[in-house]
Design a protein around this motif. Structure first.
Motif, PDB file in Angstrom:
ATOM      1  N   ARG A  32      32.118  47.070  38.897  1.00  0.00           N
ATOM      2  CA  ARG A  32      30.849  46.638  38.283  1.00  0.00           C
ATOM      3  C   ARG A  32      30.057  46.115  39.169  1.00  0.00           C
ATOM      4  N   MET A  33      30.568  45.468  40.454  1.00  0.00           N
ATOM      5  CA  MET A  33      29.377  45.012  41.364  1.00  0.00           C
ATOM      6  C   MET A  33      28.862  46.189  42.090  1.00  0.00           C
ATOM      7  N   VAL A  34      29.468  47.339  42.173  1.00  0.00           N
ATOM      8  CA  VAL A  34      29.301  48.465  42.931  1.00  0.00           C
ATOM      9  C   VAL A  34      28.200  49.022  41.968  1.00  0.00           C
ATOM     10  N   ALA A  35      28.386  49.094  40.815  1.00  0.00           N
ATOM     11  CA  ALA A  35      27.297  49.874  39.883  1.00  0.00           C
ATOM     12  C   ALA A  35      26.043  48.865  39.773  1.00  0.00           C
ATOM     13  N   ALA A  36      26.126  47.692  39.775  1.00  0.00           N
ATOM     14  CA  ALA A  36      25.098  46.742  39.990  1.00  0.00           C
ATOM     15  C   ALA A  36      24.381  46.902  41.103  1.00  0.00           C
ATOM     16  N   GLY A  37      24.750  47.730  42.181  1.00  0.00           N
ATOM     17  CA  GLY A  37      24.210  47.824  43.634  1.00  0.00           C
ATOM     18  C   GLY A  37      24.308  46.653  44.577  1.00  0.00           C
ATOM     19  N   HIS A  38      25.505  45.928  44.328  1.00  0.00           N
ATOM     20  CA  HIS A  38      25.613  44.685  45.105  1.00  0.00           C
ATOM     21  C   HIS A  38      26.636  44.666  45.968  1.00  0.00           C
ATOM     22  N   TRP A  39      27.763  45.598  45.816  1.00  0.00           N
ATOM     23  CA  TRP A  39      28.551  45.589  46.780  1.00  0.00           C
ATOM     24  C   TRP A  39      28.936  47.190  47.247  1.00  0.00           C
ATOM     25  N   LYS A  40      29.311  47.579  48.532  1.00  0.00           N
ATOM     26  CA  LYS A  40      29.223  48.845  48.997  1.00  0.00           C
ATOM     27  C   LYS A  40      30.460  49.204  49.496  1.00  0.00           C
ATOM     28  N   ASP A  41      31.425  48.488  49.958  1.00  0.00           N
ATOM     29  CA  ASP A  41      32.759  48.585  50.614  1.00  0.00           C
ATOM     30  C   ASP A  41      34.045  47.636  50.137  1.00  0.00           C
ATOM     31  N   TYR A  42      34.895  47.971  50.399  1.00  0.00           N
ATOM     32  CA  TYR A  42      36.146  46.893  50.232  1.00  0.00           C
ATOM     33  C   TYR A  42      37.176  47.235  51.321  1.00  0.00           C
ATOM     34  N   ALA A  43      38.093  46.439  51.463  1.00  0.00           N
ATOM     35  CA  ALA A  43      39.148  46.263  52.259  1.00  0.00           C
ATOM     36  C   ALA A  43      40.438  45.788  51.687  1.00  0.00           C
ATOM     37  N   ILE A  44      41.414  46.360  51.797  1.00  0.00           N
ATOM     38  CA  ILE A  44      42.806  45.486  51.427  1.00  0.00           C
ATOM     39  C   ILE A  44      43.919  45.390  52.728  1.00  0.00           C
ATOM     40  N   GLN A  45      44.164  44.023  52.780  1.00  0.00           N
ATOM     41  CA  GLN A  45      45.144  43.745  53.847  1.00  0.00           C
ATOM     42  C   GLN A  45      46.493  43.216  53.288  1.00  0.00           C
ATOM     43  N   LEU A  46      47.581  43.925  53.465  1.00  0.00           N
ATOM     44  CA  LEU A  46      49.036  43.353  53.027  1.00  0.00           C
ATOM     45  C   LEU A  46      49.692  43.007  54.272  1.00  0.00           C
ATOM     46  N   GLY A  47      50.009  41.413  53.986  1.00  0.00           N
ATOM     47  CA  GLY A  47      50.637  40.757  55.260  1.00  0.00           C
ATOM     48  C   GLY A  47      51.998  40.253  54.501  1.00  0.00           C
ATOM     49  N   ARG A  48      52.841  39.453  55.565  1.00  0.00           N
ATOM     50  CA  ARG A  48      53.753  38.824  55.336  1.00  0.00           C
ATOM     51  C   ARG A  48      53.452  37.454  54.290  1.00  0.00           C
ATOM     52  N   ASP A  49      52.552  36.940  54.566  1.00  0.00           N
ATOM     53  CA  ASP A  49      52.036  35.601  53.896  1.00  0.00           C
ATOM     54  C   ASP A  49      51.155  35.903  52.740  1.00  0.00           C
ATOM     55  N   ALA A  50      50.326  36.905  52.819  1.00  0.00           N
ATOM     56  CA  ALA A  50      49.114  36.885  51.889  1.00  0.00           C
ATOM     57  C   ALA A  50      48.630  38.536  51.722  1.00  0.00           C
ATOM     58  N   ALA A  51      48.247  38.693  50.495  1.00  0.00           N
ATOM     59  CA  ALA A  51      47.576  40.109  50.398  1.00  0.00           C
ATOM     60  C   ALA A  51      45.896  39.576  50.113  1.00  0.00           C
ATOM     61  N   GLU A 104      32.180  36.891  38.510  1.00  0.00           N
ATOM     62  CA  GLU A 104      31.858  37.603  37.054  1.00  0.00           C
ATOM     63  C   GLU A 104      30.514  37.123  36.658  1.00  0.00           C
ATOM     64  N   ARG A 105      30.370  35.489  36.717  1.00  0.00           N
ATOM     65  CA  ARG A 105      29.100  35.059  36.305  1.00  0.00           C
ATOM     66  C   ARG A 105      27.903  35.356  37.294  1.00  0.00           C
ATOM     67  N   ARG A 106      28.207  35.797  38.437  1.00  0.00           N
ATOM     68  CA  ARG A 106      27.319  36.088  39.319  1.00  0.00           C
ATOM     69  C   ARG A 106      26.793  37.674  38.716  1.00  0.00           C
ATOM     70  N   LEU A 107      27.807  38.394  38.268  1.00  0.00           N
ATOM     71  CA  LEU A 107      27.454  39.606  37.889  1.00  0.00           C
ATOM     72  C   LEU A 107      26.404  39.649  36.508  1.00  0.00           C
ATOM     73  N   MET A 108      26.663  38.665  35.732  1.00  0.00           N
ATOM     74  CA  MET A 108      26.033  38.588  34.743  1.00  0.00           C
ATOM     75  C   MET A 108      24.589  38.083  34.882  1.00  0.00           C
ATOM     76  N   LYS A 109      24.110  37.298  35.851  1.00  0.00           N
ATOM     77  CA  LYS A 109      22.892  37.071  36.360  1.00  0.00           C
ATOM     78  C   LYS A 109      22.607  38.448  36.906  1.00  0.00           C
ATOM     79  N   LEU A 110      23.161  39.114  37.561  1.00  0.00           N
ATOM     80  CA  LEU A 110      22.464  40.427  38.216  1.00  0.00           C
ATOM     81  C   LEU A 110      21.837  41.261  37.195  1.00  0.00           C
ATOM     82  N   VAL A 111      22.873  41.174  35.902  1.00  0.00           N
ATOM     83  CA  VAL A 111      22.387  42.315  34.822  1.00  0.00           C
ATOM     84  C   VAL A 111      21.291  41.938  34.272  1.00  0.00           C
TER      85      VAL A 111
END
Length: 113
Positions: A32-51, A104-111
């Protein structure tokens, strides 16, 4: 001849990951953020302590938001955290939905604009 059996490391013991429902919720917001033109890319990091799921405005900069899952904090502050670009924790909790609410609230403001 002696056979050597090397045990396969269990996923749960070696790294933290997102389950299907969690990843679906996060990727839905990302889409939804990409469709609103706000985000362009993402990354996922999986580790021992956190995802960590990181969302970027542009690929060559620091992530605007990071959604972190740290199971070691489950019984304390909650295993979910929303972290901004500067590294400050914006929201922490036991459930994913309320932690994603500020974005999500920020997305509502963008719309609305």
């Amino acid at each position: 001849m002696t056979a050597t059996v090397t045990p396969f490391p269990l996923r749960g013991s070696s790294q933290v990951g997102f389950d299907r429902a969690e990843l679906t919720r996060i990727l839905d917001l990302y889409g939804r953020m990409v469709a609103a033109g706000h985000w362009k890319d993402y990354a996922i990091q999986l580790g021992r302590d956190a995802a960590v799921f990181a969302a970027f405005r542009r690929a060559a900069e620091r992530p605007e938001f990071r959604v972190e899952k740290r199971p070691s904090l489950r019984n304390r502050q909650g295993m979910w955290a929303l972290v901004n670009e500067a590294g400050a924790v914006l929201k922490r909790g036991h459930e994913l939905g309320p932690v994603l609410a500020p974005v999500e609230r920020r997305l509502m403001k963008l719309v609305e604009d």
